[in-house]
Design an enzyme around this catalytic site. Structure first.
Site, mmCIF file in Angstrom:
data_model
loop_
_atom_site.group_PDB
_atom_site.id
_atom_site.type_symbol
_atom_site.label_atom_id
_atom_site.label_comp_id
_atom_site.label_asym_id
_atom_site.label_seq_id
_atom_site.Cartn_x
_atom_site.Cartn_y
_atom_site.Cartn_z
ATOM 1 N N SER A 156 29.657 -27.097 -43.798
ATOM 2 C CA SER A 156 30.276 -25.808 -43.486
ATOM 3 C C SER A 156 29.224 -24.735 -43.243
ATOM 4 O O SER A 156 29.376 -23.894 -42.354
ATOM 5 C CB SER A 156 31.198 -25.375 -44.632
ATOM 6 O OG SER A 156 32.327 -26.220 -44.725
ATOM 7 N N PHE A 197 31.369 -15.542 -39.801
ATOM 8 C CA PHE A 197 32.367 -15.369 -38.744
ATOM 9 C C PHE A 197 33.644 -14.898 -39.417
ATOM 10 O O PHE A 197 34.242 -15.626 -40.221
ATOM 11 C CB PHE A 197 32.574 -16.709 -38.036
ATOM 12 C CG PHE A 197 33.503 -16.692 -36.858
ATOM 13 C CD1 PHE A 197 33.017 -16.442 -35.587
ATOM 14 C CD2 PHE A 197 34.855 -16.979 -37.014
ATOM 15 C CE1 PHE A 197 33.865 -16.470 -34.479
ATOM 16 C CE2 PHE A 197 35.713 -17.006 -35.923
ATOM 17 C CZ PHE A 197 35.214 -16.754 -34.650
ATOM 18 N N GLY A 212 38.116 -19.769 -28.898
ATOM 19 C CA GLY A 212 37.142 -20.633 -28.255
ATOM 20 C C GLY A 212 36.023 -21.032 -29.193
ATOM 21 O O GLY A 212 35.543 -22.169 -29.174
ATOM 22 N N CYS A 213 35.610 -20.094 -30.044
ATOM 23 C CA CYS A 213 34.603 -20.408 -31.065
ATOM 24 C C CYS A 213 35.135 -21.451 -32.038
ATOM 25 O O CYS A 213 34.425 -22.387 -32.430
ATOM 26 C CB CYS A 213 34.203 -19.144 -31.821
ATOM 27 S SG CYS A 213 33.438 -17.850 -30.819
ATOM 28 N N GLU A 260 40.178 -23.575 -40.135
ATOM 29 C CA GLU A 260 40.042 -23.803 -38.696
ATOM 30 C C GLU A 260 41.237 -24.575 -38.124
ATOM 31 O O GLU A 260 41.094 -25.427 -37.247
ATOM 32 C CB GLU A 260 38.710 -24.489 -38.379
ATOM 33 C CG GLU A 260 37.535 -23.605 -38.781
ATOM 34 C CD GLU A 260 36.187 -24.192 -38.463
ATOM 35 O OE1 GLU A 260 36.092 -24.953 -37.484
ATOM 36 O OE2 GLU A 260 35.234 -23.893 -39.193
ATOM 37 N N THR A 292 45.430 -25.392 -39.699
ATOM 38 C CA THR A 292 46.133 -26.266 -40.623
ATOM 39 C C THR A 292 46.717 -27.466 -39.884
ATOM 40 O O THR A 292 46.752 -27.514 -38.650
ATOM 41 C CB THR A 292 47.277 -25.511 -41.312
ATOM 42 O OG1 THR A 292 48.236 -25.124 -40.312
ATOM 43 C CG2 THR A 292 46.774 -24.271 -42.036
#
Length: 396
Positions: free
Chosen positions: A102, A140, A249-250, A375, A377
């Site tokens: 991570s 982020f 997009g990230c 990111e 579920t």
């Protein structure tokens, strides 16, 4: 001409997936595996038990020296590696611990990717080289206390002041690396739509208290971000990012790493269970000699190596420029869900020892509960695939 003799069966690579890799890809994998074995595995159980990652800055610099930060990005000190090489790196890091993977994913696939993809040349020159070297940690910030799966409803706002400055107000939560980050990529609503902002640590009105009392990803820094009248110059906004498609997009880029990384956690648990089954004796014989245990091991091997095949396939598509976001959802949904199943089955093979930190199984199982959620579920990825299959949007 006689057929070549088949190589011996390898219980740790039953499909011969190593043959899918070229020499450079194997070298990258082996380098990261050695680093993780030397630097992370001897200490990770203690870090997890204490709920800390005390050497995060040292590890980040070492990962930078390995070229693991912003690995697929080109220029600005980044390695410019292939997607498959990056995937193999995620695989090996998460085999050590999800928290380490991570750290790398957020640094490279979220924070650095946002700057590389949407930033100005000045922003790239300022932030990417020190981030690639691990001298500056990034985070982020998209998720909010009341808005996780629905980022379009975020409440964090940025207003433009006369003269061009921006002022940000809001809260973000579950932000990996937040308390140690030198720069935060913060997403906020504006009159022009969702925009991204680069917020340096120490900016007045910005704070990042660490979130405690976690029972998952304990060897990872997780924080809340507080933005209280944070004033930023016009040059802090990412010029290429307008609308929710930019942060999403990230996330697609980062989810790709999870497709590989989750299989690293599954591999660690499978190998632990296999070794244990060969050595642990009950009723006068190793438990690996009983049919029920062999059935569990066979099913674990099937799901692990099918997941690795899927990861390889998506990696080749990414390198070819043909990978779609829906395909990343396919991989994230399948591989994390199956990785958890592998971990839980491994726990049953280890019996009571499966809950001990002397073995990696329960640590991986609890970590993957977070990976399952962040990111995207399960439900969100099911709906992404459902829309792709039917052409009907069922999100609302």
């Amino acid at each position: 001409m006689p057929a070549a003799a088949a190589p011996p069966f390898d219980p740790l690579d039953p499909l011969g997936l190593d043959d899918l890799l070229d020499a450079e890809e194997r070298a990258v994998r082996d380098t990261v595996r050695r680093w993780a074995a030397e630097r992370v595995q001897p200490e990770i159980a203690g870090w997890y038990e204490r709920g800390e990652l005390p050497v995060i800055r040292e590890l980040t610099r070492e990962l930078g020296a390995l070229g693991a930060l912003g690995m697929p990005l080109r220029g600005y000190g980044c390695a410019g590696a292939s997607a498959v090489q990056y995937g193999l790196t995620c695989l090996e890091l998460e085999a050590a611990d999800s928290g380490i993977r991570s750290l790398v994913s957020v640094q490279g696939s979220l924070a650095m990717y946002a700057v590389h993809r949407y930033g100005s040349e000045e922003q790239k020159e300022r932030w990417l080289p020190p981030m690639a070297a691990g001298e500056v940690i990034g985070c982020f910030a998209l998720t909010e206390p009341d808005h996780g799966s629905d980022p379009g409803s975020m409440r964090t706002r940025a207003r433009r002041e006369p003269g061009g400055d921006w002022v940000l107000d809001g809260r973000k939560t579950w932000i990996t690396n937040g308390s140690v980050a030198g720069v935060a990529v913060v997403w906020a609503r504006t009159d022009e739509g969702v925009r991204g902002f680069l917020v340096p640590a120490g900016t007045p009105g910005f704070s990042a208290p660490e979130i405690r009392h976690k029972w998952s990803l304990r060897a990872s820094v997780t924080s809340e971000l507080v933005l209280d009248g944070v004033r930023l110059p016009a040059g802090a906004v990412l010029p290429g990012a307008t609308g929710l498609g930019a942060p999403l997009g990230c996330l697609t880029h980062a989810r790709y790493g999870i497709v590989w990384g989750s299989m690293g956690a599954a591999r660690s648990c499978f190998e632990s269970a296999l070794g244990y089954a060969r050595e642990r004796e009950q009723f006068g014989r190793p438990i690996g000699g009983f049919q029920l245990t062999q059935a569990k091991l066979a099913d674990m091997a099937l799901e692990l190596h099918k997941g690795l095949l899927l990861a390889h396939h998506l990696g080749r598509r990414m390198d070819a420029g043909t990978l779609r976001p829906e395909q990343v959802s396919f991989g994230k949904l399948n591989n994390v869900r199956e990785a958890i199943a592998v971990c839980r089955t491994a726990r049953t093979i280890l019996g009571a020892n499966g809950i001990s930190l002397e073995y990696p199984v329960m640590r991986h199982a609890t970590n993957l509960e977070s990976v399952l959620t962040y990111e995207g579920t399960v439900e969100m990825h099911q709906l992404v695939l459902g829309k792709a299959l039917t052409g009907i949007d069922a999100f609302r």
